[in-house]
Each structure stands twice: as structure tokens, then as C-alpha cells.
Design an enzyme around this catalytic site. Structure first.
Site, PDB file in Angstrom:
ATOM      1  N   GLU A 199       0.865  -1.179   0.000  1.00  0.00           N
ATOM      2  CA  GLU A 199       0.000   0.000   0.000  1.00  0.00           C
ATOM      3  C   GLU A 199       0.898   1.224   0.000  1.00  0.00           C
ATOM      4  OE1 GLU A 199      -3.556   0.729   0.024  1.00  0.00           O
ATOM      5  OE2 GLU A 199      -2.555   2.653  -0.232  1.00  0.00           O
ATOM      6  N   CYS A 240     -12.809   3.745   1.375  1.00  0.00           N
ATOM      7  CA  CYS A 240     -13.960   3.725   2.287  1.00  0.00           C
ATOM      8  C   CYS A 240     -13.593   4.292   3.657  1.00  0.00           C
ATOM      9  CB  CYS A 240     -14.486   2.302   2.420  1.00  0.00           C
ATOM     10  SG  CYS A 240     -15.819   2.192   3.621  1.00  0.00           S
ATOM     11  N   CYS A 294     -16.611   6.522   2.459  1.00  0.00           N
ATOM     12  CA  CYS A 294     -17.832   6.229   3.223  1.00  0.00           C
ATOM     13  C   CYS A 294     -17.796   6.675   4.681  1.00  0.00           C
ATOM     14  CB  CYS A 294     -18.106   4.722   3.225  1.00  0.00           C
ATOM     15  SG  CYS A 294     -17.621   3.852   1.752  1.00  0.00           S
ATOM     16  N   LYS A 297     -17.213  10.534   5.308  1.00  0.00           N
ATOM     17  CA  LYS A 297     -18.424  11.185   4.773  1.00  0.00           C
ATOM     18  C   LYS A 297     -19.595  11.036   5.742  1.00  0.00           C
ATOM     19  CE  LYS A 297     -21.189   8.739   3.001  1.00  0.00           C
ATOM     20  NZ  LYS A 297     -21.120   8.107   1.716  1.00  0.00           N
ATOM     21  N   TYR A 329      -7.203  -1.558  11.302  1.00  0.00           N
ATOM     22  CA  TYR A 329      -6.878  -2.311  10.086  1.00  0.00           C
ATOM     23  C   TYR A 329      -5.457  -2.865  10.150  1.00  0.00           C
ATOM     24  CZ  TYR A 329     -10.902  -1.751   7.014  1.00  0.00           C
ATOM     25  OH  TYR A 329     -12.133  -1.873   6.422  1.00  0.00           O
ATOM     26  N   GLY A 383       3.038  -0.994  -5.636  1.00  0.00           N
ATOM     27  CA  GLY A 383       3.426  -2.235  -6.298  1.00  0.00           C
ATOM     28  C   GLY A 383       3.293  -2.151  -7.800  1.00  0.00           C
ATOM     29  N   TYR A 401     -24.099   9.938  -6.476  1.00  0.00           N
ATOM     30  CA  TYR A 401     -23.982   9.647  -5.032  1.00  0.00           C
ATOM     31  C   TYR A 401     -23.215  10.761  -4.311  1.00  0.00           C
ATOM     32  CZ  TYR A 401     -24.934   4.519  -5.369  1.00  0.00           C
ATOM     33  OH  TYR A 401     -25.486   3.279  -5.546  1.00  0.00           O
ATOM     34  N   GLU A 450     -24.594  13.733  -1.670  1.00  0.00           N
ATOM     35  CA  GLU A 450     -24.175  13.577  -0.265  1.00  0.00           C
ATOM     36  C   GLU A 450     -23.456  14.832   0.235  1.00  0.00           C
ATOM     37  OE1 GLU A 450     -23.839   8.716   0.040  1.00  0.00           O
ATOM     38  OE2 GLU A 450     -21.999   9.836  -0.282  1.00  0.00           O
ATOM     39  N   GLY A 456     -17.966  11.511 -11.037  1.00  0.00           N
ATOM     40  CA  GLY A 456     -17.625  10.121 -11.292  1.00  0.00           C
ATOM     41  C   GLY A 456     -16.222   9.759 -10.852  1.00  0.00           C
ATOM     42  N   HIS A 503     -45.529  -0.491  14.512  1.00  0.00           N
ATOM     43  CA  HIS A 503     -46.285   0.755  14.549  1.00  0.00           C
ATOM     44  C   HIS A 503     -45.915   1.579  15.780  1.00  0.00           C
ATOM     45  CE1 HIS A 503     -49.603   3.378  13.517  1.00  0.00           C
ATOM     46  NE2 HIS A 503     -49.955   3.368  14.799  1.00  0.00           N
ATOM     47  N   GLU A 517     -43.305   0.408   8.349  1.00  0.00           N
ATOM     48  CA  GLU A 517     -44.507  -0.430   8.242  1.00  0.00           C
ATOM     49  C   GLU A 517     -45.248  -0.197   6.927  1.00  0.00           C
ATOM     50  OE1 GLU A 517     -47.777   0.376  10.982  1.00  0.00           O
ATOM     51  OE2 GLU A 517     -47.045   2.421  11.264  1.00  0.00           O
TER      52      GLU A 517
HETATM   53  P1  NDP Z   1     -21.738   8.869 -10.169  1.00  0.00           P
HETATM   54  O1  NDP Z   1     -21.392   8.085 -11.357  1.00  0.00           O
HETATM   55  O2  NDP Z   1     -22.695   8.333  -9.166  1.00  0.00           O
HETATM   56  O3  NDP Z   1     -22.284  10.307 -10.620  1.00  0.00           O
HETATM   57  C1  NDP Z   1     -21.510  11.134 -11.439  1.00  0.00           C
HETATM   58  C2  NDP Z   1     -22.261  12.428 -11.663  1.00  0.00           C
HETATM   59  O4  NDP Z   1     -21.417  13.315 -12.363  1.00  0.00           O
HETATM   60  C3  NDP Z   1     -23.523  12.265 -12.486  1.00  0.00           C
HETATM   61  O5  NDP Z   1     -24.497  13.180 -12.018  1.00  0.00           O
HETATM   62  C4  NDP Z   1     -23.051  12.647 -13.893  1.00  0.00           C
HETATM   63  O6  NDP Z   1     -24.049  13.216 -14.683  1.00  0.00           O
HETATM   64  C5  NDP Z   1     -22.043  13.725 -13.568  1.00  0.00           C
HETATM   65  N1  NDP Z   1     -21.013  13.895 -14.574  1.00  0.00           N
HETATM   66  C6  NDP Z   1     -20.202  12.951 -15.095  1.00  0.00           C
HETATM   67  N2  NDP Z   1     -19.351  13.494 -15.983  1.00  0.00           N
HETATM   68  C7  NDP Z   1     -19.633  14.812 -16.016  1.00  0.00           C
HETATM   69  C8  NDP Z   1     -19.113  15.906 -16.749  1.00  0.00           C
HETATM   70  N3  NDP Z   1     -18.115  15.742 -17.624  1.00  0.00           N
HETATM   71  N4  NDP Z   1     -19.654  17.126 -16.554  1.00  0.00           N
HETATM   72  C9  NDP Z   1     -20.673  17.293 -15.675  1.00  0.00           C
HETATM   73  N5  NDP Z   1     -21.210  16.299 -14.956  1.00  0.00           N
HETATM   74  C10 NDP Z   1     -20.689  15.065 -15.121  1.00  0.00           C
HETATM   75  O7  NDP Z   1     -20.328   9.221  -9.504  1.00  0.00           O
HETATM   76  P2  NDP Z   1     -19.921   9.720  -8.073  1.00  0.00           P
HETATM   77  O8  NDP Z   1     -18.647  10.433  -8.295  1.00  0.00           O
HETATM   78  O9  NDP Z   1     -21.029  10.432  -7.383  1.00  0.00           O
HETATM   79  O10 NDP Z   1     -19.676   8.358  -7.285  1.00  0.00           O
HETATM   80  C11 NDP Z   1     -18.871   7.330  -7.854  1.00  0.00           C
HETATM   81  C12 NDP Z   1     -19.279   5.987  -7.355  1.00  0.00           C
HETATM   82  O11 NDP Z   1     -18.853   5.817  -6.018  1.00  0.00           O
HETATM   83  C13 NDP Z   1     -20.780   5.756  -7.286  1.00  0.00           C
HETATM   84  O12 NDP Z   1     -21.328   5.380  -8.510  1.00  0.00           O
HETATM   85  C14 NDP Z   1     -20.869   4.656  -6.259  1.00  0.00           C
HETATM   86  O13 NDP Z   1     -20.631   3.430  -6.874  1.00  0.00           O
HETATM   87  C15 NDP Z   1     -19.740   4.991  -5.322  1.00  0.00           C
HETATM   88  N6  NDP Z   1     -20.228   5.704  -4.133  1.00  0.00           N
HETATM   89  C16 NDP Z   1     -21.124   5.109  -3.307  1.00  0.00           C
HETATM   90  C17 NDP Z   1     -21.608   5.759  -2.191  1.00  0.00           C
HETATM   91  C18 NDP Z   1     -22.615   5.094  -1.314  1.00  0.00           C
HETATM   92  O14 NDP Z   1     -22.765   3.883  -1.400  1.00  0.00           O
HETATM   93  N7  NDP Z   1     -23.337   5.828  -0.488  1.00  0.00           N
HETATM   94  C19 NDP Z   1     -21.165   7.105  -1.851  1.00  0.00           C
HETATM   95  C20 NDP Z   1     -20.228   7.655  -2.794  1.00  0.00           C
HETATM   96  C21 NDP Z   1     -19.779   6.966  -3.880  1.00  0.00           C
HETATM   97  P3  NDP Z   1     -25.027  12.334 -15.617  1.00  0.00           P
HETATM   98  O15 NDP Z   1     -25.999  11.708 -14.691  1.00  0.00           O
HETATM   99  O16 NDP Z   1     -25.635  13.356 -16.506  1.00  0.00           O
HETATM  100  O17 NDP Z   1     -24.157  11.364 -16.325  1.00  0.00           O
END
Ligand code: NDP
Length: 467
Positions: free
Chosen positions: A40, A48, A53, A56, A104, A120, A182, A186, A266, A440, A445
Site C-alpha cells: 500500500e 472507504c 464512506c 463522509k 486495520y 506495487g 452519489y 451527499e 464520477g 407501529h 410499516e
Molecule cells: P456517479 O457516477 O454516481 O455520478 C456522477 C455524476 O457526475 C452524475 O451526475 C453525472 O451526470 C455527472 N457527470 C459525469 N461526468 C460529467 C461531466 N463531464 N460534466 C458534468 N457532470 C458530469 O459518480 P460519483 O462520483 O457520485 O460516485 C462514484 C461511485 O462511487 C458511485 O457510482 C458509487 O458506486 C460509489 N459511491 C457510493 C456511495 C454510497 O454507497 N453511499 C457514496 C459515494 C460513492 P449524468 O448523470 O448526466 O451522467
């Protein structure tokens, strides 16, 4: 099956990346008697624990007190002075992260796993190099996770990602959140509840692409009610510096002045500079490592789990995939992971939780459906007057009566939906839900008392989802 400890290799398993998936697999393999090393180059714990997670959720808890303070007078409490010391919240969060990092490290040590600090790189199908030293292993596991990505626009470097958002030294006055997935919803909730002005720029009409359309519409409405300025069909053209602040220009010509721009656009798999291509491991068009149901790559001694494989990017999934690799390799029990029916939650304020299929996907895959929806003001808010509503939805296959999807926006949704995920795994039908007695008074429910189907003509609201 590989003979363990036959001396041909330094280790039976060498894991790259000590996040959720890598640690789970290494510990389980160690428990089965394998000689395991893990490398690492950052802190043990991964996304996470260190920058995802867990921190956050601590900020969600910390910021959410604002709602409780403003609700309390309706129940007779005298309004007391309150203010958030952001630095104290960040310190409390950091203390817990340090503690978990220590846990951990101990768990790895107690499982007999050798921790090697450094990045690595795979040299051949049985050799990994870390900090100039080479180690051989019968099997290699890649568990290197993912990282946030920013869009390719001018000034993107002036924005931050979730990594930095967790460690801001002070609470910004105005945050522009780009992206409504997501992470976007958040953090918008955290900053808003903590007292910042929040502007959210999304490309579609509603947040959370991929979720059920009713859930998307309900959450978008709740975010707005909480004071977040959600701007739809808005594309960022560039970001410029303005003194200590930032100026965001949209493609339609608006400018928004703010303190912080958060790109929640993303994540991408961490698959570069690991030697993967050089040893012939297939990488897909999204830069993810291609694996089979057993998390094995096309190079038979190399496995990969978690976000670097971009299957379902959730910690519990990475852990399950990692443990399955240990079962496959060191317990003579080839184990594939079932990626169906994985529940997930979004810790927005109010939160979202879901398991199974959205109405849109269920309709595509199962044809005729019965859909049950309820939308109500929770008992607590009949007293407080808060406008927040709870929305719950069941998607049922008309012929088999199986419940295909359980969806909720509202307080405690993640705690509620986890149990229903078990019911869906067991193939529960709507009649079995109906026979279950409710607790209840609770919101939960409602999931066992929904009787009225939505008329057939109405197929969800908002944009079609793809989940
Ligand atoms: P997501 O894929 O969930 O969402 C990305 C967002 O960014 C979408 O609204 C997308 O829009 C937008 N987007 C993507 N590219 C562009 C761009 N070039 N310009 C403007 N907007 C853009 O990614 P996140 O980063 O929120 O999270 C990544 C992943 O991490 C999640 O999918 C999930 O798997 C994981 N995660 C889980 C959590 C949980 O379990 N609570 C919490 C945080 C992360 P559009 O919809 O139009 O494509």
C-alpha cells in the site's frame, strides 16, 4: 488448487492495495493458512475508511444536527444558541479515521499478513516489485480501487474532489457542486446542513441517474426544499480564480461566484502504471480490469476485486469479492459473487435506499408490473412543520407476484431497506409482504401495508432510469 507454502514463491498471495477488498481477501487468505503480503502506498484502509464512506458519514451526522436544532422548539425545547465549529468536526472525523487505520493495521498483523509500504508494480505473472525490491507469489490480487475524476474543462484544477472536500480547513460560504450522483448529493447535503449556500449543477432533469425515476424526482424535490439550488441541464464551461474564490461559467453564459467548486463527476479505476498491460491483463474501455465471475483476469495467476474492476463500486461488494477469491484459492471452494440484489444507500439529507430493480428496468426485463407508491409527511414533521416528505415504492412482477424492487427516500431509509434486501434475496412475493405485521408507528410499516396499486397508465415520473 495451489499447494500452499511449497517454497517455490516468496508468498502464496501478493495483494496490491490495502483497501476494503484487498484487506478482506488478504486476511481471509491468511486465516486459511496462506502466506500473504499486501502493499500500500497510502494509508491502510483505502477509500472507504480514509477518504470515502466513513468520513463522509461522520460529516453527515455532524451536519444533520442543524435539522434537529431547528425542529426541537416545536416539541417544546427552548431555542438554544448553536453554531458549528467546522474544525472540531473535522478533528473528530480525523480521530476516528486514525483509530480505524490502527484497527486495520492490527487486523492485518493478527492474520499474519506481511505489510509492505510502497506502490506495487507487476513485473511478470508471479512477481511484484515494490520500492525496488521484487517479491514472487503464486497468485497476485489487484485491489487498487478508484479515484475521482474531473471533467476536461478549463480551470478544472481550481476545483476540488471528494478527497479534499473531507478536509476543508473551514466551512465555505458558497459551494458549487458539479454532478448529481452519489457523491454530489451527499456533499451538497453536508454543506447545506452545515450552513453553506449550495448550488448544484446537473446535466439531466433530476439527480441520481440510474435510480428509479420516482426516487430521483422525490430526492431532487427534497434537495430543493432543503435550500439547495439544483440547476438542471446545466453544463460547466470553465472555472476561473476570483481572489480567494472561484467563478464558474456555464455553457448558457451564467456566472456563479463561490468559494469552492466540488467536482463530483464520477470515479475511474486505478489501473495505470501497475504493469497490467505489460503482462497481458485485459483492461476494458472504461479502464477497468476485466475479470470472470471468480474475479480472475485473463492471466490465470492474477485476480482483481473492487472498484478497479468497476462492477458494483461499493465497499461491501469489494469485501465479498475479496473473500470469494480467498475461498477459491485457499479453501478449495471456487466461489463466484452474486451481483444481483445488492442494496445501496445514498446518504443525502434525507437519505435514499434501494434494492432490486427500478420500475423502468423491471418493466424492460419482466413485462407487466404492479407498482405501489406512498408519499407522506412523517409523524415527526406533523409536529415540526418541516416540509420534508417520505416516499416509498414497491415494484412487483404482476404474474409471479415477486417483489422486484424496494425503494425509499426518507429518514432512516438505509436502516430500513437493509432488512428488505434479505426478503428480496429470498424471493419474497407481495402477498408475503402483506402477511407481515408492521411495526407501529414507523415509516417502515408502510412497506407491508401498501394495498393500492398505481393505475397502469402512470409509469413513474421524471427521466427514465437505467438501473
Ligand atoms: P456517479 O457516477 O454516481 O455520478 C456522477 C455524476 O457526475 C452524475 O451526475 C453525472 O451526470 C455527472 N457527470 C459525469 N461526468 C460529467 C461531466 N463531464 N460534466 C458534468 N457532470 C458530469 O459518480 P460519483 O462520483 O457520485 O460516485 C462514484 C461511485 O462511487 C458511485 O457510482 C458509487 O458506486 C460509489 N459511491 C457510493 C456511495 C454510497 O454507497 N453511499 C457514496 C459515494 C460513492 P449524468 O448523470 O448526466 O451522467
Amino acid at each position: 488448487m495451489a499447494p500452499m507454502g511449497d517454497g517455490r514463491f516468496d508468498f502464496d498471495l501478493f495483494t496490491l492495495g490495502a483497501g476494503s477488498g484487498g484487506v478482506a481477501s488478504s486476511r481471509r487468505s491468511g486465516a486459511y493458512g496462506a502466506r500473504v503480503a499486501i502493499c500500500e502506498d497510502s494509508r491502510v484502509g483505502g477509500t472507504c475508511v480514509i477518504r470515502g464512506c466513513v468520513p463522509k458519514k461522520i460529516l453527515v451526522y455532524g451536519s444533520h444536527f442543524a435539522h434537529d436544532f431547528s425542529d426541537a422548539p416545536a416539541f417544546g425545547w427552548t431555542q438554544a444558541e448553536h453554531s458549528l465549529d467546522w474544525a472540531t468536526l473535522i478533528q473528530a472525523k480525523n480521530r476516528e479515521i486514525d483509530r480505524l487505520n490502527g484497527v486495520y493495521l492490527r487486523l492485518l498483523r493478527d492474520s499474519g499478513v506481511t505489510l509492505i509500504e510502497g506502490r506495487g508494480k507487476i513485473v511478470d505473472p508471479h512477481t511484484v516489485e515494490v520500492a525496488g525490491k521484487r517479491y514472487t507469489a503464486e497468485h497476485i490480487l489487484v485491489a487498487t480501487g478508484g479515484r475521482p475524476q474531473k471533467p476536461p474543462i478549463v480551470g478544472a484544477d481550481l476545483g476540488i474532489t471528494s478527497n479534499e472536500a473531507l478536509d476543508l480547513p473551514k466551512l465555505p460560504k458558497h459551494v458549487v457542486v458539479v454532478g448529481g450522483g452519489y457523491i454530489g448529493v451527499e456533499f451538497a447535503g453536508i454543506f447545506r446542513a452545515a450552513g453553506a449556500k449550495v448550488t448544484m449543477l446537473i446535466r439531466g432533469d433530476t439527480v441520481l441517474r440510474g435510480f428509479d425515476a420516482d426516487i430521483r424526482a422525490a430526492l431532487t424535490s427534497e434537495l430543493r426544499k432543503s435550500g439547495i439550488d439544483v440547476r438542471c441541464e446545466t453544463f460547466v464551461a470553465d472555472v476561473e480564480r476570483r481572489g480567494d474564490g472561484r467563478s464558474v461559467l456555464t455553457q448558457s453564459g451564467e456566472t456563479i461566484e463561490c468559494d469552492v467548486v466540488l467536482f463530483a463527476t464520477g470515479r475511474v479505476p486505478n489501473t495505470e502504471n501497475l504493469g497490467l498491460e505489460e503482462v497481458g491483463v485485459s483492461i476494458d474501455k472504461n479502464r477497468a480490469i476485466a475479470v470472470d465471475a471468480y474475479s480472475r483476469t485473463n492471466v490465470s495467476s492474477i485476480f482483481a476485486v473492487g472498484d478497479c474492476t468497476n462492477r458494483i463500486n461499493l465497499t461491501p461488494v469489494a469485501i465479498a469479492e475479496g473473500r470469494a477469491v480467498a475461498e477459491t484459492l485457499f479453501r478449495n471452494s471456487p466461489t463466484a459473487i452474486d451481483h444481483e440484489g445488492v442494496p445501496s444507500a445514498v446518504f443525502s439529507q434525507p437519505p435514499v435506499a434501494t434494492v432490486g430493480l427500478s420500475e423502468e428496468r423491471a418493466r424492460r426485463e419482466h413485462g407487466d408490473l404492479d407498482v405501489y407508491v406512498t408519499n407522506f409527511r412523517p409523524l415527526k414533521h406533523t409536529i415540526t412543520g418541516r416540509e420534508e416528505r417520505t416516499m416509498m415504492k414497491l415494484v412487483v412482477a404482476r404474474e409471479s407476484r415477486r417483489v422486484l424492487g424496494v425503494h425509499m427516500v426518507g429518514a432512516d431509509a438505509p436502516e430500513i431497506v437493509q432488512g428488505f434486501a434479505v426478503a428480496l434475496k429470498c424471493g419474497a412475493t407481495k402477498e408475503q409482504f402483506d402477511k407481515t405485521v408492521g411495526i407501529h408507528p414507523s415509516a417502515a410499516e408502510e412497506f407491508v401495508t401498501m394495498r393500492d396499486k398505481r393505475p397502469d397508465a402512470v409509469h413513474g415520473v421524471g427521466a427514465p432510469g437505467a438501473r
